[in-house]
Structure formats: structure tokens, C-alpha cells
Design a protein around this motif. Structure first.
Motif, short mmCIF file in Angstrom:
data_model
loop_
_atom_site.label_atom_id
_atom_site.label_comp_id
_atom_site.label_asym_id
_atom_site.label_seq_id
_atom_site.Cartn_x
_atom_site.Cartn_y
_atom_site.Cartn_z
N LEU A 141 7.58 -5.31 15.42
CA LEU A 141 7.63 -5.59 16.86
C LEU A 141 6.53 -6.58 17.23
CD1 LEU A 141 8.93 -4.88 19.52
CD2 LEU A 141 7.35 -3.00 19.75
N LEU A 142 5.35 -6.37 16.63
CA LEU A 142 4.24 -7.30 16.87
C LEU A 142 4.65 -8.71 16.48
CD1 LEU A 142 1.23 -7.47 17.65
CD2 LEU A 142 0.71 -7.22 15.25
N SER A 158 -2.88 27.80 -1.50
CA SER A 158 -3.23 26.76 -0.53
C SER A 158 -3.81 25.54 -1.22
CB SER A 158 -4.19 27.31 0.52
OG SER A 158 -5.48 26.85 0.30
N LYS A 159 -4.54 25.78 -2.33
CA LYS A 159 -5.06 24.64 -3.10
C LYS A 159 -3.90 23.82 -3.67
CE LYS A 159 -9.49 25.33 -5.07
NZ LYS A 159 -10.20 26.14 -6.06
N ALA A 219 0.88 12.45 4.52
CA ALA A 219 0.72 12.08 5.93
C ALA A 219 0.42 10.60 6.05
CB ALA A 219 -0.39 12.90 6.56
N LEU A 220 -0.39 10.08 5.11
CA LEU A 220 -0.74 8.66 5.13
C LEU A 220 0.51 7.80 4.91
CD1 LEU A 220 -3.25 7.02 5.46
CD2 LEU A 220 -3.51 6.97 2.99
N LEU A 274 0.84 -1.20 0.00
CA LEU A 274 0.00 0.00 0.00
C LEU A 274 0.87 1.25 0.00
CD1 LEU A 274 -2.83 1.25 0.28
CD2 LEU A 274 -2.54 1.12 2.75
N LEU A 301 6.44 -0.99 13.91
CA LEU A 301 5.51 -1.43 14.97
C LEU A 301 5.01 -2.84 14.66
CD1 LEU A 301 3.21 1.56 15.92
CD2 LEU A 301 4.83 0.35 17.34
N LEU A 302 4.66 -3.06 13.39
CA LEU A 302 4.20 -4.40 13.00
C LEU A 302 5.33 -5.41 13.17
CD1 LEU A 302 2.07 -3.58 9.87
CD2 LEU A 302 1.29 -4.76 11.89
N SER A 345 -2.18 21.93 -0.89
CA SER A 345 -2.89 20.75 -0.40
C SER A 345 -2.82 19.62 -1.43
CB SER A 345 -4.33 21.07 -0.04
OG SER A 345 -5.11 21.15 -1.19
N SER A 381 2.55 7.78 7.99
CA SER A 381 2.05 6.93 9.07
C SER A 381 2.30 5.45 8.73
CB SER A 381 0.56 7.18 9.32
OG SER A 381 -0.21 6.57 8.33
N LEU A 382 2.26 5.11 7.44
CA LEU A 382 2.57 3.72 7.07
C LEU A 382 4.04 3.41 7.36
CD1 LEU A 382 0.59 3.28 3.74
CD2 LEU A 382 0.05 2.40 5.99
N ALA A 384 -5.71 31.67 -1.70
CA ALA A 384 -6.53 30.48 -1.90
C ALA A 384 -5.90 29.56 -2.95
CB ALA A 384 -7.94 30.86 -2.32
N GLN A 433 -8.10 29.06 4.57
CA GLN A 433 -7.37 29.75 3.52
C GLN A 433 -8.21 30.04 2.30
OE1 GLN A 433 -4.19 26.89 3.62
NE2 GLN A 433 -2.79 28.47 4.33
N GLN A 434 -9.30 29.30 2.16
CA GLN A 434 -10.04 29.50 0.92
C GLN A 434 -11.33 30.27 1.08
OE1 GLN A 434 -10.23 26.38 -1.80
NE2 GLN A 434 -8.37 25.40 -1.07
N ILE A 452 -1.60 -0.07 16.61
CA ILE A 452 -1.28 0.04 15.18
C ILE A 452 -2.46 0.59 14.37
CG2 ILE A 452 -0.74 -1.33 13.13
CD1 ILE A 452 1.13 -2.96 14.94
N LEU A 511 4.21 2.66 10.87
CA LEU A 511 3.56 1.40 11.22
C LEU A 511 4.47 0.19 11.00
CD1 LEU A 511 -0.15 1.45 10.10
CD2 LEU A 511 0.85 1.74 12.34
N LEU A 553 0.02 -3.60 21.05
CA LEU A 553 0.41 -3.26 19.67
C LEU A 553 -0.77 -3.41 18.73
CD1 LEU A 553 3.91 -4.90 19.50
CD2 LEU A 553 3.39 -2.50 19.29
#
Lengths: 175, 456
Positions: free
Chosen positions: A103-104, A78-79, A89-90, A31, A100-101, A82, A93-94, A75, B442-443, B420, A97, B416
Motif C-alpha cells: 500500500l505504501l 510449557s517449555k 508471531a514474528l 527475512l 501494508l508495504l 514455547s 507480523s511480517l 513446566a 508456568q515454570q 509499519i 506487513l 503507513l
């Protein structure tokens, strides 16, 4: 064809020795790289067209000094920002993860080792080997997965920041 | 010497009697003087009794002498008989040794053969007990048992038929272990009911029926479904084997003839594992469930708000049912305000919307941090249990320590397992709410500016 079956078999064997957690780690890494490739495609092809479009539209305006113009510029930036930061961010976070996995997987593997100890009642190294491999392989896989993602995430974050600043500089106001 | 013992016995008996009589009389005594009186009387009575006994013993002495003479006579007779019998025994022994030697000579190499036959019969019996082929062909080991026993005793010889029968059984086991056989048999299902099913036997390795692995229990001559079956990949191959009648199928067999499969039963199920975590484990699960519920609620509401905001972005008129609409309405509420006031009013209304979008997201974040910490707590308490077991029982038996260790590890796993998905969910929710807030912050001004330009 035989080569392919061979390859599938060895992958399956590897996943079996790593246990269920390894399958989850494989899914997470898949993913993560899917999202990374999507980002790469955007950076290489999508963003350039988007930037040109924004800049052209800005300079097509007749009036670039009022409060309205200032707000519209903000505006637009910022568009774009974004769009640049989408999914990063996703991915990050993966990346977090994965270890952590791992460690699991370590802990579930250790449970298996102690199960063997509880059943056989002795520290027979050979019978514990499967548990130990289930403890160590996911840890390694998690490390490798997160390391492979860390570089890309850092690159994307820096790219998004730089491009946002560049765009702000490009959309000049008239004073 | 004898007399002395008699006297001593008599004395002892007399003393015991005195004690008894004193004991019974002492109950009636009113005071100490009376007791003393009674004691004195008792002594007189005792001496009289003793005298009478002595006379009796003296009278019986001659009787005893006669008895003694008789006993000595009897003893002499028995000694004579014993020497006679001993001589006879030695003669017999010699004859027996001669006969045995003759037997051995005549048996010759046959004796070795019988030894080998006995050993082979014993080995084969234990082999047949473990073999799944016995599920198809039952009653083989009773013959082998009799055969091994008769070979063990010296009085019986093996007949040619019996030896050939052993050969036949060995050959049959060998031939059958190379075949895949299918036969009808009563089996015990996992829930305890008995049914007749078509059982397939793969060599001497596995029994399969209805796509499930079976085990053969030699003690009760029963075929039972394994309570815990191996993973689906192997079960599929078993199913394939049950369904095809001929042709080639891939089949996962247990080369140990069922002992690896029977170990499956000893591994605890997921439910039992969770129970090993103890109270700490349940606390973690409860926290995880709370987090999950909050996450579901947030997902739904943020999804709805996001959809409404998107609709608002395209719509011309600001509406009251979404944050962006409410922010855009500020412009309508203050039509005559100058730009700076409008900006202040805008940021004020945005500040009103932000808490609604970000509420409860912190709780999810906290859960994702706290769950592994509680897991760590469980680990430490589990280790304390382990060390208590060590102080009580020493390190000799790893089984005693296993309880504490499994608690330690299971709580870590649960921590965990909760943390997770919570990390993942909190990122997703944060991105979504930040996206909406970004649009607002902002918009909104940009949108207002755009509209006013178009309107102008």
C-alpha cells in the motif's frame, strides 16, 4: 556466468521499476522466508529429538503423582510449547506487513504520477507510466509475499497447537 | 457657415466668462438681493464686451481672405510636384524590377544554395546551443549567427571561406560527438563557488567532473554541477569515468543530452515532501517519534530483565533484582505453607509482576493503529482542498489541484511509514514480554518443585 549476470540485471531492472519500496518488500519477504525455513528445520529435525528427550525423562522419574510432579510436567510442556511457538508471531507480523508495504508503494507511486502531472501539466499517459508501475508492482509484490507466507504460518500454528496437546497426553500422571 | 461657427464660439466664450465673473462676485454677496443686483450688472458688462469682439472679428476678415488665397496656391504647387515624383517612382520601379530579374537570372541555382545555407546555419546554431560540445569549444554560434544573417540579406554573398567554415563546424561537431574528451574548464559547483576542474565530455551526451554530472547552460556559456545528482549507482559509474584515463568503463549516459537529468531538479526532495503533508503530517511524525522513544525504552528494559531472568534460571539462590527471583522467594517466605496456599501466593506475586512487564506496550499498539487513521484524515482534508480548488478554478489546470492531492498522498504515506515499523516493533516487544510472563506463570511452580525434590 553470463546467465547469472543476465538474471541479476533483470532483477535489478525489476527492482528499479518498482522503486525503493519494492526493495524493502524484498527484504521483508527474504527475512520472512528465512524464519520460515528455520521453523521448517525445527519441525522436521529438531522437534522430534526434543520430544523423545522429554518423554524419556518423564518416564525415568520414579514418582509421578505428587504436586511437585504435576508442576514439573506443566513446566516441561510449557517449555516445549514455547519452543514450538518460537518466531511464529514474528513471521505472522511480517505476513501482515507485506500488504501494508504494498500500500505504501501504491501511494508513493501515485505521488510520482501527480508529480509528473504537476510538472508537465497534462495527463500524458506515457510520462506517467513509470509512476504507475511504481504504484502497482509493490502492491502485487506485497500480495504475493503475504500469500506465500500465510499458508506456512497457519501450518506452523496448527502444528504447535497439536503437538502441545499430544505432548500433554503423552506425559501421563499416575493416579 | 463660417460666420455662424464664429458666433457660436463667441457666445460660448461669453457664457463661460459670465459664469466665472458671477462665481467670483457671488463670494462677496451678503444676501440674495445683492446677488441679483450683481448678476444684472454683470449682464450689462457682458453685452458690451461681446459687441467689442464682434467689431474685432469683422476687422480681421479681409486678412483671413488673403491667407486663404496663399494656401490654395501652395496646394496647387504641391500637387504638381507629387505627380512629377509619382512618374519618377514608376520609372524607378520598372528599372528595379528589371535589375532584380537580371540578378536572379545571373544567380540562378546559387539563390537556392544560399537559402539552404541560411537554413542550415540557423539549424546548426540552435543545435550547437544545446550541445555539450559547446562547453569545450566556445564561440561557435557567433559565426553561425553572422553567417545566417548575411545569407538572409540579398545584398551580400557568401564567400567560399565562409561556406567551408560552416562545413568545418558541422564536421567538427560530428567528429567530437564520437569522442570522449577531457579538458580543463571553470565550473560552478552546487554551492555556487567557481573552480577550475578537469571536465570529461562523453560524446554529445554528458559532462562529468569529480564524479558528478554537469549541465551546460548555453545562455551564460557556463558549466554547472547539477544541484540534484542521480542515484548512487549512476554516480559510481561517473566516478569511475573520472578516475580512469584509458581502457573501458561502464558509464550511465543520458541519451537526451542532459534534459532528463535536468528534470531531476524539479522533483522535490524528501524534506519538501514531508512539508507537503502539512500540520496533519507533523502530527503523525510526532506520534511516530513518541512511539519510537517508548519502543527504545521498552526494548532496553525488557532486554535487561530477560537477561536477569535467564541468569536466575541457572542460579541456585533467588535474587531480588528480577521478577523470577521475586516469585521464587515466595517459597522461602512461606516455608511451612501447604501446596495450595503456596500456589495462591505464587499466582499473587506473579500478578504483581505482569503489569511492569506489559506496561506501555498497549501505547505502541495503539500508535500502530492510529497512525494510518490520522493519515486517512490527512487524505480527506487534502481532498477537500483539491475540491475547493476545483470549485474555484475548474478542472482545467491539474497544477492547481496538485497541492491538495500531494497533501492527501503524503499524509497517507507518513501514516503507513509510522504504522509499519510500529506493528513490527509491537510484535517483537509482545513476544519478549510474553516469554518472560510465560516463564513466571508456568515454570515458576515447576522450578520450585524441581528444587524441592532435589533438596529432599
Amino acid at each position: 556466468m553470463i546467465l547469472f549476470i543476465d538474471m541479476m540485471n533483470s532483477i535489478r531492472e525489476f527492482l528499479d521499476t518498482g522503486g525503493q519500496v519494492l526493495t524493502v518488500i524484498a527484504a521483508v519477504i527474504a527475512l520472512m522466508w528465512l524464519l520460515i525455513f528455520e521453523r521448517l528445520a525445527f519441525v522436521l529435525f529438531g522437534y522430534r529429538a526434543m520430544k523423545n528427550n522429554i518423554v524419556n525423562r518423564w518416564f525415568a522419574r520414579e514418582e509421578r503423582r505428587s504436586w511437585n510432579a504435576e508442576q514439573i510436567r506443566m513446566a516441561t510442556v510449557s517449555k516445549a510449547s514455547s519452543a514450538l511457538n518460537h518466531n511464529i508471531a514474528l513471521i505472522q507480523s511480517l505476513v501482515v506487513l507485506c500488504p501494508l508495504l504494498g500500500l505504501l508503494g501504491t501511494v508513493t507511486g501515485m505521488i510520482e504520477v501527480f508529480d509528473v502531472m504537476a510538472i508537465s501539466g497534462s495527463g500524458n499517459a506515457r510520462s506517467m507510466a513509470s509512476g504507475v508501475s511504481r504504484a502497482t508492482i509493490p502492491t502485487m509484490a506485497g500480495m504475493v509475499g503475504s500469500l506465500s507466507g500465510v499458508f506456512m504460518v497457519t501450518y506452523f500454528q496448527r502444528y504447535a497447537k497439536r503437538q502441545t496437546e499430544l505432548l500433554e497426553d503423552k506425559l501421563l500422571m499416575q493416579h | 457657415m463660417m460666420k455662424f461657427t464664429f458666433n457660436k464660439k463667441a457666445l460660448l466664450a461669453g457664457f463661460a466668462m459670465t459664469a466665472l465673473s458671477v462665481g467670483s462676485q457671488a463670494n462677496d454677496a451678503k444676501n440674495l438681493d445683492e446677488l441679483l443686483n450683481q448678476l444684472a450688472q454683470g449682464q450689462i458688462a457682458q453685452t458690451e464686451q461681446n459687441k467689442a469682439r464682434e467689431a474685432q472679428f469683422v476687422a480681421r476678415k479681409s486678412e483671413q481672405d488673403a491667407l486663404l488665397k496663399q494656401a490654395v496656391n501652395q496646394r496647387d504647387n504641391q500637387i504638381k510636384l507629387s505627380t512629377e515624383l509619382e512618374g519618377q517612382f514608376q520609372d524607378n520601379e520598372l528599372a528595379l524590377a528589371n535589375q532584380t530579374e537580371a540578378l536572379n537570372k545571373r544567380l540562378g541555382e546559387l539563390k537556392e544554395l544560399f537559402g539552404v545555407l541560411q537554413q542550415v546555419a540557423g539549424d546548426t546554431k540552435s543545435k550547437f546551443q544545446n550541445s555539450v560540445i559547446s562547453a569545450q569549444i566556445s564561440g561557435r554560434d557567433s559565426f553561425l549567427d553572422d553567417f545566417a544573417q548575411s545569407m538572409g540579406s540579398t545584398s551580400k554573398l557568401a564567400s567560399i571561406e565562409e561556406i567551408e567554415q560552416l562545413w568545418f563546424e558541422l564536421q567538427r561537431e560530428m567528429t567530437q560527438s564520437g569522442k570522449i574528451a577531457s579538458f580543463e574548464r571553470e565550473i560552478v559547483l552546487a554551492d555556487g563557488t567557481r573552480t577550475t576542474a578537469n571536465v570529461k565530455r562523453v560524446g554529445s551526451f554528458n559532462l562529468v567532473a569529480n564524479g558528478k554530472y554537469l549541465e551546460y547552460i548555453s545562455e551564460t556559456d557556463a558549466v554547472a554541477e547539477l544541484v540534484r545528482q542521480p542515484v548512487n549507482r549512476y554516480l559510481d559509474s561517473a566516478k569511475e569515468l573520472t578516475n580512469t584515463s584509458n581502457g573501458q568503463v561502464a558509464f550511465a549516459l543520458d541519451p537526451t543530452g542532459g534534459s532528463i537529468l535536468s528534470l531531476l531538479i524539479q522533483a522535490p526532495s524528501d524534506r519538501e515532501r514531508v512539508d507537503q503533508g502539512g500540520p496533519v503530517g507533523y502530527v503523525i511524525i510526532a506520534i511516530g517519534l513518541v512511539g519510537l522513544l517508548i519502543a527504545i525504552e521498552r526494548f532496553i528494559s525488557l532486554f535487561l530483565i530477560g537477561a536477569k531472568v535467564n541468569r536466575q534460571l541457572k542460579a541456585a539462590k533467588p535474587r531480588d533484582d528480577n521478577p523470577l527471583g521475586r516469585v521464587l522467594k515466595v517459597k522461602e517466605q512461606y516455608p511451612n505453607a501447604d501446596t495450595e496456599t503456596l500456589e495462591l501466593k505464587l499466582s499473587e506475586s506473579i500478578l504483581r509482576e505482569v503489569p511492569k512487564l506489559q506496561s506501555r506496550l498497549t501505547i505502541i499498539k495503539i500508535i500502530s493503529v492510529v497512525a494510518p487513521l490520522i493519515g486517512l484524515l490527512g487524505t480527506v482534508t487534502g481532498m477537500i482542498n483539491t475540491f475547493q480548488a476545483i470549485t474555484l478554478f475548474g478542472t482545467g489546470d491539474p497544477k492547481l489541484m496538485a497541492g491538495g492531492i500531494s497533501q492527501a498522498l503524503v499524509t497517507t504515506v507518513l501514516g503507513l511509514v509510522v504504522a509499519i515499523p510500529m506493528v513490527f516493533i509491537s510484535t517483537l516487544l509482545n513476544t519478549r514480554s510474553k516469554g518472560i510472563i510465560n516463564i513466571l506463570q508456568q515454570q515458576s511452580a515447576g522450578i520450585i518443585a524441581n528444587r524441592s525434590e532435589k533438596g529432599a
